[in-house]
Structures are given as C-alpha cells and as structure tokens.
Design a protein around this motif. Structure first.
Motif, PDB file in Angstrom:
ATOM      1  N   TYR A  64      -5.733  50.315  26.350  1.00 28.62           N
ATOM      2  CA  TYR A  64      -6.231  48.973  26.606  1.00 28.62           C
ATOM      3  C   TYR A  64      -5.088  48.109  27.106  1.00 28.62           C
ATOM      4  O   TYR A  64      -4.037  48.058  26.492  1.00 28.62           O
ATOM      5  N   SER A  65      -5.307  47.471  28.202  1.00 28.35           N
ATOM      6  CA  SER A  65      -4.299  46.560  28.723  1.00 28.35           C
ATOM      7  C   SER A  65      -4.949  45.196  28.891  1.00 28.35           C
ATOM      8  O   SER A  65      -6.033  44.948  28.364  1.00 28.35           O
ATOM      9  N   TYR A  66      -4.286  44.317  29.627  1.00 27.22           N
ATOM     10  CA  TYR A  66      -4.780  42.948  29.772  1.00 27.22           C
ATOM     11  C   TYR A  66      -6.226  42.919  30.240  1.00 27.22           C
ATOM     12  O   TYR A  66      -6.572  43.567  31.233  1.00 27.22           O
ATOM     13  N   LEU A  67      -7.048  42.195  29.534  1.00 29.47           N
ATOM     14  CA  LEU A  67      -8.433  41.904  29.900  1.00 29.47           C
ATOM     15  C   LEU A  67      -9.288  43.156  30.057  1.00 29.47           C
ATOM     16  O   LEU A  67     -10.253  43.158  30.799  1.00 29.47           O
ATOM     17  N   ASP A  68      -8.935  44.222  29.372  1.00 32.68           N
ATOM     18  CA  ASP A  68      -9.739  45.430  29.466  1.00 32.68           C
ATOM     19  C   ASP A  68     -10.873  45.395  28.459  1.00 32.68           C
ATOM     20  O   ASP A  68     -10.703  44.920  27.341  1.00 32.68           O
ATOM     21  N   LEU A  89      -8.605  38.404  22.525  1.00 30.08           N
ATOM     22  CA  LEU A  89      -9.003  37.945  23.856  1.00 30.08           C
ATOM     23  C   LEU A  89      -8.492  38.879  24.947  1.00 30.08           C
ATOM     24  O   LEU A  89      -8.482  38.528  26.119  1.00 30.08           O
ATOM     25  N   ARG A  90      -7.998  40.047  24.534  1.00 34.36           N
ATOM     26  CA  ARG A  90      -7.532  41.065  25.476  1.00 34.36           C
ATOM     27  C   ARG A  90      -6.276  40.644  26.227  1.00 34.36           C
ATOM     28  O   ARG A  90      -6.131  40.969  27.398  1.00 34.36           O
ATOM     29  N   PHE A  91      -5.437  39.886  25.570  1.00 42.62           N
ATOM     30  CA  PHE A  91      -4.121  39.625  26.158  1.00 42.62           C
ATOM     31  C   PHE A  91      -3.114  40.409  25.332  1.00 42.62           C
ATOM     32  O   PHE A  91      -2.789  40.024  24.210  1.00 42.62           O
ATOM     33  N   PHE A  92      -2.667  41.520  25.873  1.00 43.96           N
ATOM     34  CA  PHE A  92      -1.841  42.421  25.071  1.00 43.96           C
ATOM     35  C   PHE A  92      -0.371  42.042  25.189  1.00 43.96           C
ATOM     36  O   PHE A  92       0.423  42.746  25.795  1.00 43.96           O
TER      37      PHE A  92
END
Lengths: 736, 461
Positions: B393-397, A130-133
């Motif tokens: 790639y970071s948050y919500l990318d 979900l793109r929460f890294f």
C-alpha cells in the motif's frame, strides 16, 4: 481600504501580513460584498496566511539541514513515539525501558507526559487511515510547526476575547513569528513544549471565555484543555497556580460573580480529575504542595458562595459582619491546620527543588547543581529578552497601559499572565517560551489600539468621505476628535508619521524574526555546520557517525557510559543501553558517573566494573574548536559527583580557582579519567598551523599532559573530527 | 579444514576407477584463477574431443562440494575460428545431478550448439565465479596489519573426463605470497603462480593446494540488499535500495586509532575501506543517501550519458567485521525503462543485480511495485530466481499495488543484466488518485458551504 469605510482596524494587520492582500480586496470590491462580508473575508484570509506563515517560518531547519529530530530530549520523544506506533498504546503505557538507567531501568509509561507522543501517533494513524503513508519521523518533525500554526488561531480568538478582532489578528501575526516561541517549535524540535504552548494558551482562552460567559460548556472545554496540557508538559503547574491566583485577585477586587464560580469550579474539579489519569501526575493535585493553592482557592470560593447565600438570607448587615468575621477566620484556621497537618504527616509533599528554584533563582545554584548545570535553566540575560522579543519588549508596557485603561475580567487575566510569566522568564531562559504568548497578546493590544486610534483620527480628518458610513460608524468618539483636530492642525501629519513609525517597527520585527529564526534557532545541534576557508559549508556529522558506529559495531547488550546529556541520543540513535540520560531522575546515579569521570583511571575502572560498563563515550572539541564539549562541562561533573561523594572536591581540579587544562593545571585534573579520555593521543596531533602539537582549539591552549597511557581502557572509535571518542573497557586481566 | 580436504582427496583417489558414461576427453585445459579481489573469477579454456562412437550433445563440469556452495555463476561459450576471427557462442549451462557423483561433487551440464561426432573437437571457454572463498588467516588482525588470506583449490582440474594436458594459473593481487602448496611442477613469478603443465590426469583427479597471500582489496559484502522499483505511470521510476553492508575480511582486533588512521594511511588500516562506488543509470535524479538516523553527507554524484556514478562513504571506515546499513534512493525517467510489448502488455526493462562495484550480495531481493490496478505480472530473467507476489500500500491506494518479488542468493556484478517484468494496465486507473483528491476537496468545500448556510441552532434567534 480605509476609504472603503471599514470600521475595524484589520486592514492594518493586513498590510503587515501581506501587501498583495490589498489588491485582492480591491478586486472583491467589484463583487459588491457587504462591508461585513468583506471584513469576514479579510479576516479569514489574513488568518489563513498567518497560519501558513507560522508553519513555513519554522521550516528553515529542514531546508538548511534535513528533516531530522533536533537536540537531546526530542530524541527520547521520538524513540517513545516510534515505540507507541509500533507496539500500540498499552505496550507503551506499560513499557519498562531497560535500555536506560542501567541497572535501574525506567518505567516509561509512569514517568513521562504522553501528550506529545499520543498526539504525533494520532496524526500518524490518521494520515495512514487517509492513505498517506508518511514516515513517523516526518510527523514528529512537523508536529511542532503544525501546533505553532494552531497556536496562532488560539491567539487570534484569545485576542478577540480580551480586546477585539483587530488585536486578535495582530496577536496571531506576532506570535506566528516571535523568536521566543520559534526557538522551541522549529521543525524537528519535537519536544513537549511544541504542543504544550498550544494547550496552555487554549486552556487560558477557554477559561477566560468561561469566566466571561459563565457557561459550563466553555469551562468544560477549558478543563479538557487543561487535561491536554497536563498530559503534555510539566509546565501545567503554571496554569494550576496562575488560575487560582487570578481568581483570588478577582475575589479581592470584588469581582466575584456567579460566572466566575461556575467557571472555576467546573474547570478545577474536572481538570483535576482528568489530570489524575496521567500516571506521572497521579494524585499530586491533592497531595503536592505546588497544587495546594488551587485547592485553597476552590475552598475559598465555596466560602464566598456560602457567605453570599447567607447575606441573601440575612437582612441584618451587622449580624452578617459578625458572621463574616467568624466564618472567614474559621475557614482560614481550618485550612491552615489542614495544610499544616498534611505537610507534617507527609501526606502533602513539600515543594520540589525545581519549584523553589523558580521562586528563588539562586536556590538551584546552591542546592541542586544538576538543575543549575543545564544552560537553559540559567537566569535570562537582557540580551536574550531583546533577542527573543525585539519590539515586543517596548510594546508590552504600552499594552499593559491599554489593558489597565479598559479593565475587565479578561484584561486582568492577561495582565496577570503577562506579569507572572515575565517574572519566570527572567528566572529561567527556557521560560521565555511561556511568557511569549502573553507578551504577544499584550503587545498586540498596544499595536491594535494605537493603530486604531491613529486611523480613526485620519479618517475623521477627511472632509469628503467617500462613503457616508464612515462617520456613521465613527461614533461619538470620532466626532469629538473632529472638534479636537480643528484646534490642532498638525494632528493628521502627526498621525501619519506615527503610523509610518508603527509599520517601520513592525517590519523591523518581521525582519528580525526571520533573521533570528534562520541564524540562531534552526540548527539541529546534532549536525554542526561551519564555514570553510573558501566560504564553503563544512558539515560535522560526528555525533551520528559515533552513534551509528555504536549501533552497528558493538554487541547489542553493550552498556555505554557517558555524561547524561548524550543519554537520550545514544539510546535513540545508537540503540544501546546507557547508564544515565537526560531524564535526570536519579541524582546519585548521575553523581556516580560524575565521580567515575573525575577519578583516576583505576578508581574509575572499579566504578565502571560495578556498573557493567562496556564502552565510555566522551565528547571532545579540541580538534574542531567545538566549545560545548565534556571538558567544558567537566566542572559540573565534579560538582554533581562531589555533591553525593565528598571524596570528589572541586578545588582539586582548580588552580587558584581557575579551571585549566594546560601545563599549569592541577595534577588531579591532568590525570582524571575525563582528561585522559579526551586527550588520549591528542598530543601527537597538530591541530592548527604554526601551533605546537596537542593544541586544544576549543580552549586555545597547549595541553598539559601529552603522554597519556590507558591501562584499563582502549580506544574503540574516534570520529573523523574527533568530536566523539569511544573507549572500550577492557575485561579484568587474569590474576595469577 | 585441511584435514577434511585430505580425506576428500583420499576418497577421490578411491574413485579413480570411476569412468564417465560419455566418451569425451579433454585434450588441453588451461585454467586462470583471478584472486585479485574477494570475488574469485576462474577462466577455464577446454579443448574437448569426442572419442566415443555416439555423438555427444553435452558435457559435464564438475566442482568439489566446497566450491559448489560458493559458486555464484557459471557461463560457457564455444569458440570458433582462430585468433582474430574468434567468435563466441554462448552455450546453455544448467546445474544437474549425477546419481553416482563421488563425494557430493556438483555438476553443471553444458549443452553444445551441435552434438560432437567421433573425433570432433570443440574449444570451450568457461567462466565461473566463486564468492566467500578466500579465508582470512590470521582471522583477526590489528589496524596496522595487512590482510592475508587462504585460497584452497586443486592443482588439477576436477573433471569427470580424462585430461591430457592442463595448466593452472593463480593470479594474486600483490607479489606478497606467504606460501603455496607445491605440486610439482609449480612455480611462482611475481603475482602469478603456475601449476603444471600436468599430463594425462585421469578423471576425478584432485590435488589440493593452498595459496596464502596478501589481499587488501575491499571485502565489501552486502549481506542483504532489497531493491524496490516503484513504477509510476506519471513519468518516473523510483528506486529505493536498502543495504546491509559488512566488511567480510579478517576481523578487526583491538583498538581503532584515529591518529594512526588519518596520519599514516599507507600502513594503517590497509584492508579497510571507506569509499564505495555505485553505478547508477544515466539521467538519474533526486538521488539520496541516508540511513536509519538521517542523511549522510559524504557522497558525490557524477552523471553521464552512459551511466552515473555515485561515490559515497559510509559514516565510518569499515574494518573487518564492521557493519553499515544505508539506503540509496533515486529516480529515473520512465520512458527509458517502460515499454509496450506488441501484444499490448507493458513491460519494465531494468538491470538486475547490485549497483555497487565489486561487491558480493548474499541475498538480493528485487521488488517491482507495479501501479495500482495492474494485472497478470510475469518476470523474465536469464537465470533462475525465486519469485513471489505481494501487495503493497502506498499513497492513496485502496486495493494496493501488486509487487513482483524476485529473490536470489549469492549475487555478483556479473549478474547485472537486464530483466523484464510484463503486466497489463489500463490507463484509466491513472486518474483514480487525482479524482479522489479532487473529490475530497470538493467535499470539504461543499461541507463548509452547507455549514455556513444551515442554521444549527435549536432556538430560532
């Protein structure tokens, strides 16, 4: 709200959970929601609040300290989770860990319950998808609070199942902040129990639901819940023994039904097959004595079913009686013989020591010192019951009373769960955790039933009800009360007083829980905090200092010997090979380390050479007054070492049965390796003003041997507060 | 090592007949070499005269091969005016190759502001910095011992030109000098060793000297530093710095005694260090200092208008050869560092180098993470670095962020100069992530709405 005519007692729970909810419900009143809708909205919002509350109450440790993994075992779990997320599941499953139990190593995949790690990894992968890294550490830290929140939901549904929605809501609220549960589920307490209590309660709930409905799908659900529990924690043995016991009780009390038959058979067979997929459990379900009760009850079920069928076919009761006698006798005989043969031939393993120690609290002390040496395996003191349960301890018997008053399959289950788990909680401190959900549920029944009775009493007293529905829903019970009330005019006041009392108790409970959580259960135990002379906070971060020193400044293949308590931490934070760790699967190996620690230096040197030890790590609290150090644990090392190597004798280290480190200590004590390593050059140090040099603050004495010379070891590093001391084992000197 | 230098100097002697292509000579040269820390700073004052007919546009600076690989930076300035009216004019310096360089001598080419005509002189001030040039001897010391180091150089300046008169000064951190090679005239007074003056030395003269002295300054060497600068157009710049620090001095030998370390600090572990200072930008906030296993609580931050200072201690004192890795992260407001260029592009203006004072960075990587949707990145630096582009790639990318990677070896505090990264960015991209979040919530609510209203039962109740 009571005036609004809501028939359910949820508003009480609402008052307790959050007072501002009252206002919101008033504002909704203007929207003209139907009573049922209103109730649903209330229920959902209360549950939502409880869900959030359960999560944030566990964040004290993060606020007070930092987002870090706590204690000992969680470090292993964290390390394996890290491995799992980095290398993938198959690598994890086949992982042979050469960094622990040197030189034996450990097959990780086959000797752990993977449920926790897989859960955390799945959450991690989902978040990444979900793109929460987020960092895997944050996931691990917050896994326990997250599952605690989920447990409140299960508790609600369970409470709803065994009593009513009111009891469910109260149960959810109680379990959300119960210290008995919080103690093992604060943020950072990344241990198996974190997810296991959720799995345990879920399995029980689904099973009770299955018994109630006789539906295959619920039974299937409970089998999967059981599978999750087996994958997560060794405590699954409790389920596989409690459920058959419950079924047996139902059979004996004549509550056998087709619903029970479907639920148990489906749950047992599928659950067993699924559980076999966990390598650590393997074939134990058919081979271990601890699991035989379930098997026996399963067979008994079939006999019951068969008899039922025969009874249906035979109309002659006399003939049936004879048949019954023969069948039951032969079934018991066959079962007994099978068990006897299985045990004798070694196919069915006997009960393990841990299981024995549960049934007989004194067993471990006499036979397995390694279990007895762990503080959380000690029998529970009364004070810890009070500490962990607070008012629940008084509500529990009241809840039992209500349960007996309204006996059903579900209440029988919760009663049995409560009583058995409470017994186990008395045997071992850590099992308070298992009893907590039951205690909360039963107490919730008490609270909910009492409040419900009292409010219905109050409501019927109102001569001019604002809405007519109150009486309509009030049923015959309330109308009978009306007649009663007229004879007892102080009833209303009494009810109000009692209600106030209940709320007072519940608010005390909330205050107590918050206090306990913040004071007692939110310390990571890696970082120690103390108050300085000026009230400022002093942090002792010596553990991590030492582990990081090991990690950065020793050869990567160095082997570190320490007492097993620190094994997991050394491998996880120090990234070095250890001789023994918290897994404690090999008693002999631990005893060897215990023997080395309690021998004279030259004897210990031979043992260390034989184990390829490069560094020895000891924990010493003499400078800071930290009491859980290796000197205080030393007698356990002697006992465990002596249990395998009779050369080590406990009386050699005692003087008149007393353990001391000062001048009066026994000569063996003053010269054993552990003493030397802890007190090396300590005699030169002034620890406290006005005290002689070498004054041990943890034990409050001046040490007996201030002139310690090391021959085969040298000081490699000592942390700033002396809590961890690391010694280097010198290579052997050249022989001329 | 010493033998090699002898061979080298013999070889240099063979090349004495080598004459430079240009007809320049150095009238007067003074060299001051500062050995007080582990970063060797040499200040060279040269008075150059053109004795040839052709105007000379540039001159060469020569360095022996042992120095050239440790050379971190060379700067040159021309001085005009006298005494108080001195003005400094920075000159262009770049490394160059000479086809007939003797013994792998390395060269730097200094371009004059105006070509020198016959007889004209110019005074140059050259600063060059050497790293890893102090060799600990003995190479392993115990806790109670002081650290002694060798410094090797030449008593005369290596130059392709004839030097009429020259002097060299070595400044040591303390008066304790074990030994120094004597090249007459050479003498020592306190912390200073003077070689010279030497008259009329031919080009490529070389006279190896070794100075053996005490140096207990912290030999803080960052083996690798990765600085990540993440630009968020929502108003902040997040900087994360990954350090791999080591003590580059004489290796620690034998025991570490805590008793000695804490009670006899003056004589115990004098070459070790346990505190470091990082100079961070002003208005810095959300500073953290941690490592792989958690937060480190020993740090103090002082914020100021010009700069902020972060004083921090590693988990343990660093003795020779000991290592520590840690992460420092902080946030600064965007408006101080991000600007819009006249051509509509945006550019980041930030400081290169390492925030730690008096440290050598063996390998520095600066990653500038541009916001998602940025295009055409380009970096502008006053010196050459390796440049590369990556995607992070970071948050919500969804498509990832462009990362400008700048990499340079052998970095010293003198490299802490501003650099710029230009890129183009459409502000509409800023709304992409909030929009995604909003739509996700919207979807959840719609889904639950639908679930409540749709009857999923097969059998009608």
């Amino acid at each position: 709200m009571a005036a609004n005519g809501s028939p359910k007692p949820e508003p009480m729970a609402a008052k307790k959970a959050s007072p501002d909810l009252l206002n919101s419900s008033f504002s909704f009143k203007s929207l003209k929601l139907k009573t049922k809708q209103q109730e649903l909205l209330l229920r959902v919002s209360i549950l939502g609040l409880v869900y959030v509350l359960a999560f944030i109450a566990r964040l004290f440790s993060v606020l007070r300290y930092e987002s870090m993994i706590h204690e000992f075992d969680p470090y292993f779990n964290y390390r394996t989770t890290l491995f799992l997320t980095e290398k993938g599941f198959y690598e994890f499953w086949n992982w042979f860990d050469s960094e622990s139990w040197y030189p034996l190593g450990r097959i990780i995949g086959g000797t752990l319950y993977p449920g926790l790690m897989v859960t955390a990894a799945l959450i991690y992968w989902t978040l990444r998808f979900l793109r929460f890294f987020v960092h895997i550490r944050e996931v691990c830290v917050l896994t326990a609070p997250f599952f605690a929140s989920n447990t409140t939901l299960v508790a609600y549904f369970f409470g709803k199942e065994i009593w009513d929605t009111g009891a469910g809501l109260v149960a959810a609220a109680l379990i959300a902040i119960c210290p008995g549960y919080i103690s093992r589920s604060v943020a950072g307490s990344y241990d198996n129990e974190a997810v296991a209590i959720f799995a345990l309660l879920l399995t029980f709930y689904l099973f009770v639901k299955a018994v109630k409905t006789g539906s295959l799908s619920w039974a299937l659900g409970s089998a999967f819940g059981y599978f999750y529990m087996v994958s997560a924690w060794g405590g699954y043995v409790f389920i596989i023994n409690l459920v058959p016991l419950y079924v047996l009780v139902l059979l004996i009390t004549g509550r056998y039904s087709m619903r029970l038959y479907v639920a148990y058979n489906c749950m047992y067979i599928l659950g067993m097959l699924l559980a076999m997929q966990i390598r650590f459990v393997g074939f134990q379900h058919v081979q271990s004595g601890e699991h035989m009760a379930a098997m026996g009850v399963f067979l008994l079920m079939q006999v019951f079913y068969f008899l039922d069928w025969v009874k249906h076919q035979l109309n002659d009761t006399k003939l049936f009686q004879t048949f019954l006698r023969i069948t039951v006798t032969s079934a018991i005989l066959v079962g007994g013989i099978a068990l006897g043969v299985g045990t004798a031939s070694g196919y069915i393993s006997p009960w393990t020591g841990r299981f024995y120690s549960l049934l007989d609290p004194t067993y471990a002390k006499d036979h397995i010192p390694i279990i007895a040496s762990v503080s959380e395996h000690q029998p529970t003191a009364w004070s810890s019951f009070m500490f962990d349960y607070h008012i629940l301890l008084f509500l529990f018997p009241a809840g039992l009373y209500f349960c007996f008053k309204r006996l059903s399959d579900a209440t029988i289950f919760i009663v049995m769960y409560g009583l058995t788990s409470l017994y186990f909680a008395g045997v071992m401190v850590r099992l308070i955790l298992v009893a907590t959900p039951a205690v909360c549920l039963i107490s919730a029944i008490a609270v909910s039933a009492t409040v419900k009775n009292l409010t219905s009493l109050l409501r019927t007293k109102q001569k001019v009800p604002q809405t007519g529905s109150a009486k309509g829903v009030g049923s015959s019970k309330s109308s009978s009360k009306v007649t009663l009330d007229q004879s007892q005019p102080f009833h209303k006041n009494g009810a109000i007083a009692l209600l106030v009392g209940v709320f007072y108790l519940l608010s005390r409970y909330a205050i107590h829980c918050t206090w306990v959580t913040s004071e007692a259960y939110s310390s990571p135990s890696i970082v120690l905090a103390a108050r300085g002379a000026h009230g400022n906070r002093i942090i002792f971060d010596d553990y991590r200092e030492a582990y990081y020193w090991l990690r950065q400044n020793t050869p990567t293949d160095a082997k570190v010997m320490s007492w097993w308590d620190y094994g997991y931490q050394i491998t996880a934070m120090g990234n070095r090979t250890v001789i023994v760790d918290n897994n404690t699967w090999n008693n002999t190996h631990i005893a060897t380390v215990g023997r080395a620690m309690s021998s004279y230096e030259d004897e210990a040197y031979d043992i260390m050479r034989s184990l390829d030890v490069n560094y020895v790590l000891v924990v010493f609290g003499g400078v800071t007054g930290y009491s859980s150090d290796d000197i205080n644990k030393f007698l356990w090392m002697v006992r465990i070492g002596g249990g395998v190597y009779p050369v080590i004798k406990e009386p050699d280290y005692l003087v008149n049965g007393e353990f001391r480190v000062d001048k009066g200590a026994s000569p063996k004590m003053l010269n054993c390796l552990m003493y030397k390593l802890c007190y090396y050059r300590f005699g030169e140090l002034v620890t406290e003003y006005g005290k002689p040099t070498g004054y041990d603050r943890a034990r409050g004495v001046e040490i007996g041997n201030k002139d310690i010379k090391l021959e085969h070891l040298e000081e490699a590093y000592t942390t700033s507060n002396w809590i961890v001391r690391i010694y280097r084992v010198k290579p052997p000197t050249n022989r001329l | 090592m010493a033998a090699r230098i002898w061979i080298f100097s013999v070889a240099v002697a063979l090349f004495l007949s080598f004459s430079s292509a240009q007809d320049l000579q150095i009238v007067n040269a003074e060299r001051r070499i500062d050995l007080s820390s582990h970063i060797v700073k040499a200040f060279l004052t040269l008075k150059v005269e053109n004795i040839g007919k052709d105007p000379a546009a540039d001159m060469l600076l020569a360095f022996p091969p042992t120095q050239i690989k440790h050379l971190s930076m060379v700067q040159a300035m021309a001085i005009t005016g006298k005494k108080k009216k001195k003005t400094y004019l920075p000159l262009d310096v770049k490394p160059t190759e000479q086809p007939d360089a003797p013994n792998d001598t390395g060269y730097f080419l200094v371009s004059f502001a105006t070509p020198l005509t016959l007889g004209e002189t110019v005074t140059l001030e050259v600063l060059y910095i050497l790293t890893h040039s102090l060799e600990p001897f003995p190479s392993e010391i115990a806790q109670s011992e002081s650290q002694l180091v060798y410094y090797r150089d030449s008593a005369v300046i290596l130059s392709p030109y004839h030097i009429k008169q020259q002097t060299t000064f070595f400044k040591t951190p303390s008066a304790r000098v074990e030994s120094f090679t004597s090249v007459d005239p050479a003498n020592r007074a306190g912390k200073e060793i003077k070689y010279g003056p030497y008259e009329d030395r031919a080009s490529y003269s070389y006279a190896p000297v070794i100075v053996h002295f005490e140096n207990n300054s912290p030999f803080a060497v960052v083996e690798e530093l990765v600085r990540e600068i993440e630009i968020s157009h929502w108003g902040s710049l997040q900087i994360t710095e990954n350090y791999r620090l080591t003590h580059g001095g004489a290796r620690h030998k034998g025991v570490f005694s805590r008793v000695d370390y804490q009670s006899r600090r003056s004589i115990s572990g004098s070459s070790s260090f346990n505190a470091l200072l990082a100079v961070l930008p002003p208005k810095v906030n959300s500073v953290y200092y941690r490592d792989d296993i958690g937060n480190i609580s020993t740090s103090h931050l002082r914020t100021g208008f010009k700069k902020s200072e972060l004083e921090f201690e590693p988990r343990y004192p660093l003795f020779g050869g000991w290592r520590a890795t840690f992460i420092i992260g902080y946030r600064v407001p965007l408006e101080d560092y991000l600007f819009e260029a006249p051509d509509g592009r945006r550019y980041l203006n930030f400081t290169f180098g390492c925030p730690l004072v008096e440290t050598i960075v063996n390998k520095l990587t600066i990653k500038v993470v541009l916001p998602e949707g940025s295009k055409d990145p380009s970096a502008v630096l006053p010196f050459t670095v390796n440049q590369d582009l990556q995607v992070k790639y970071s948050y919500l990318d969804i498509v990832g962020r462009t990362v400008v990677v700048l990499q340079k070896d052998n970095v010293v505090p003198t490299h802490n100069v501003p650099f710029q990264v230009y890129y183009t960015f459409k502000p509409i991209y800023m709304l992409a992530e909030p929009f995604m979040l909003v739509s996700a919530f919207f979807f959840v609510f719609v889904a639950s709405l639908a679930y409540v209203h749709i009857d999923l039962n097969i059998v009608k109740k």
